[in-house]
Design an enzyme around this catalytic site. Sequence first.
Site, PDB file in Angstrom:
ATOM      1  N   GLY A  12       1.047  -1.339   0.012  1.00 27.31           N
ATOM      2  CA  GLY A  12      -0.413  -0.260   0.155  1.00 27.31           C
ATOM      3  C   GLY A  12       1.068   1.554  -0.179  1.00 27.31           C
ATOM      4  N   GLY A  76      -1.862  -9.622  -6.798  1.00 26.74           N
ATOM      5  CA  GLY A  76      -1.305  -9.632  -7.935  1.00 26.74           C
ATOM      6  C   GLY A  76      -0.728 -10.687  -8.013  1.00 26.74           C
ATOM      7  N   ASP A 140       2.775   1.063  10.105  1.00 22.06           N
ATOM      8  CA  ASP A 140       2.041   0.432  11.274  1.00 22.06           C
ATOM      9  C   ASP A 140       3.233   0.597  12.028  1.00 22.06           C
ATOM     10  OD1 ASP A 140       0.177   0.278   9.856  1.00 22.06           O
ATOM     11  OD2 ASP A 140       0.044  -2.070   9.208  1.00 22.06           O
ATOM     12  N   MET A 182      -5.366   2.814  12.356  1.00 27.17           N
ATOM     13  CA  MET A 182      -4.700   1.902  11.558  1.00 27.17           C
ATOM     14  C   MET A 182      -4.138   0.854  12.222  1.00 27.17           C
ATOM     15  SD  MET A 182      -4.731   2.429   7.685  1.00 27.17           S
ATOM     16  CE  MET A 182      -5.729   2.506   6.856  1.00 27.17           C
ATOM     17  N   GLY A 183      -3.218   0.060  12.144  1.00 30.59           N
ATOM     18  CA  GLY A 183      -1.671  -0.588  12.677  1.00 30.59           C
ATOM     19  C   GLY A 183      -1.974  -1.782  12.010  1.00 30.59           C
ATOM     20  N   ARG A 184      -3.125  -3.091  11.926  1.00 27.32           N
ATOM     21  CA  ARG A 184      -2.920  -3.794  11.812  1.00 27.32           C
ATOM     22  C   ARG A 184      -2.995  -4.886  13.013  1.00 27.32           C
ATOM     23  NH1 ARG A 184      -4.444  -5.704   6.892  1.00 27.32           N
ATOM     24  NH2 ARG A 184      -4.361  -7.864   8.053  1.00 27.32           N
ATOM     25  N   LEU A 285      -7.192   8.689   5.281  1.00 32.39           N
ATOM     26  CA  LEU A 285      -6.089   9.827   5.906  1.00 32.39           C
ATOM     27  C   LEU A 285      -4.853   9.139   6.722  1.00 32.39           C
ATOM     28  CD1 LEU A 285      -9.255  11.905   7.970  1.00 32.39           C
ATOM     29  CD2 LEU A 285      -8.689  11.780   5.317  1.00 32.39           C
ATOM     30  N   GLN A 286      -5.419   8.805   7.198  1.00 31.51           N
ATOM     31  CA  GLN A 286      -3.472   8.563   8.010  1.00 31.51           C
ATOM     32  C   GLN A 286      -2.518   7.945   7.063  1.00 31.51           C
ATOM     33  OE1 GLN A 286      -4.501   5.817  11.766  1.00 31.51           O
ATOM     34  NE2 GLN A 286      -5.844   5.789  10.725  1.00 31.51           N
TER      35      GLN A 286
HETATM   36  O1  F6P Z   1      -0.493  -1.596   6.446  1.00 29.03           O
HETATM   37  C1  F6P Z   1      -0.630  -0.802   6.366  1.00 29.03           C
HETATM   38  C2  F6P Z   1      -2.350  -0.502   5.962  1.00 29.03           C
HETATM   39  O2  F6P Z   1      -2.497   1.004   6.443  1.00 29.03           O
HETATM   40  C3  F6P Z   1      -2.732  -1.197   7.676  1.00 29.03           C
HETATM   41  O3  F6P Z   1      -2.516  -0.013   8.944  1.00 29.03           O
HETATM   42  C4  F6P Z   1      -4.115  -1.484   7.081  1.00 29.03           C
HETATM   43  O4  F6P Z   1      -4.664  -2.345   7.847  1.00 29.03           O
HETATM   44  C5  F6P Z   1      -4.055  -1.875   6.010  1.00 29.03           C
HETATM   45  O5  F6P Z   1      -2.974  -1.183   5.643  1.00 29.03           O
HETATM   46  C6  F6P Z   1      -5.028  -0.882   5.127  1.00 29.03           C
HETATM   47  O6  F6P Z   1      -4.997  -1.951   4.087  1.00 29.03           O
HETATM   48  P1  F6P Z   1      -5.814  -1.553   2.421  1.00 29.03           P
HETATM   49  O7  F6P Z   1      -5.553  -0.012   1.793  1.00 29.03           O
HETATM   50  O8  F6P Z   1      -5.117  -2.387   1.301  1.00 29.03           O
HETATM   51  O9  F6P Z   1      -7.078  -1.198   2.689  1.00 29.03           O
END
Ligand code: F6P
Length: 360
Positions: A12, A76, A140, A182-184, A285-286
């Site tokens: 991303g 992909g 993250d 976010m941060g998984r 936004l982050q």
């Molecule tokens: O790993 C970066 C991150 O922004 C995470 O914090 C979040 O869970 C994920 O990617 C979101 O991914 P996507 O943009 O594919 O929804």
Amino acid sequence: MSKRIGVVTGGGDCPGLNAVIRAVAKASAKRGWKCIGVLGGYEGLLEPRRTIPLDHQTLSGLLPRGGTILGAANRGKFSAKVGHGETRALPKELLEAAMQGMDALGLFALVSIGGDGSLSIAQQLFEHGIPVVGVPKTIDNDLEGTLFTFGFDSAVACATDALDRLHTTAESHNRVMVLEVMGRYAGWIALFAGVAGGADVILIPEIPFSYESICTKIQERENLGKKFTIIIVAEGAREKDGTFVTSGAHTKTGEARLGGVGGIVSAKIEKCTGRESRVCVLGHLQRGGSPTTFDRALCSIFGATAVELVAAGEFGKMVAFTGPQIGAIKISDAIGKLKIVRPDGNLVRTARALGICFGD
Ligand code: F6P
């Protein structure tokens, strides 16, 4: 003919990607090397190959610009992540095709900018014989071996600004405000922003929470005459004995899409305390917008150091913030395991000392 080096960004997007691209290209030019950008992730190495020259014209205005001029791709052929912490071995033919792409483009080295998934691909390319150097990217901040990844500071700044704004509206309405970030599976963004933005409660995946503890904290504040409470919750936070909250189907890569815990926390608190509560999901936004000054400096150091590693022939390595200097570690030491918040770490202890509740 001058030597040619390639830059690829995987996964991303993230604030600072363009600043790293710029630094790699400028530091390469200083050595008399030509730098080209591979478009659309690693797939740009395959037929029909897609690249752009990274010359003075392309680099103009890149330092503060968000996103990536090379295009992001976390899906992909080259997706190496299957799920939480698991990686997939890429087919030999694909690695071979990437190698052929390097030859056809005349590239003697590749700088791969990415998080765990993209660097897992970089490692496999390296093991296949492609000279690769990695640069750690992710908001993250969950990559092993580096104190900070670039993009993290920008995401924290965004979340902290959101907390500042939520404070004034929470106070005006005597509400509980919940901010989901976010941060998984790592709570770094919530932890840093929570401390910097003066949250009363920080919920992170590493410290499972109970509603009882959160409601007690809200009551304690009420007893002090504080009729509002600010809660920051990481998207991967979960209740004791609970599971991660996902916001829909798994993505094509098999990774769960996290999200929704903030709304659940807000509703539950409203029910338990009788106090009005609202949720704000900060979302992408982050990830958007201009990198902070710290990230711009970090990206510049990371990019220039990556070129130093290439010049020294130190392939299979990733630039790392090892402190106090920027150093390098093996890519294989950075991938496959997450760097998560230590519940007894410095910032968690600091937060507790300041009276912040973790819901435990
Ligand atoms: O790993 C970066 C991150 O922004 C995470 O914090 C979040 O869970 C994920 O990617 C979101 O991914 P996507 O943009 O594919 O929804």
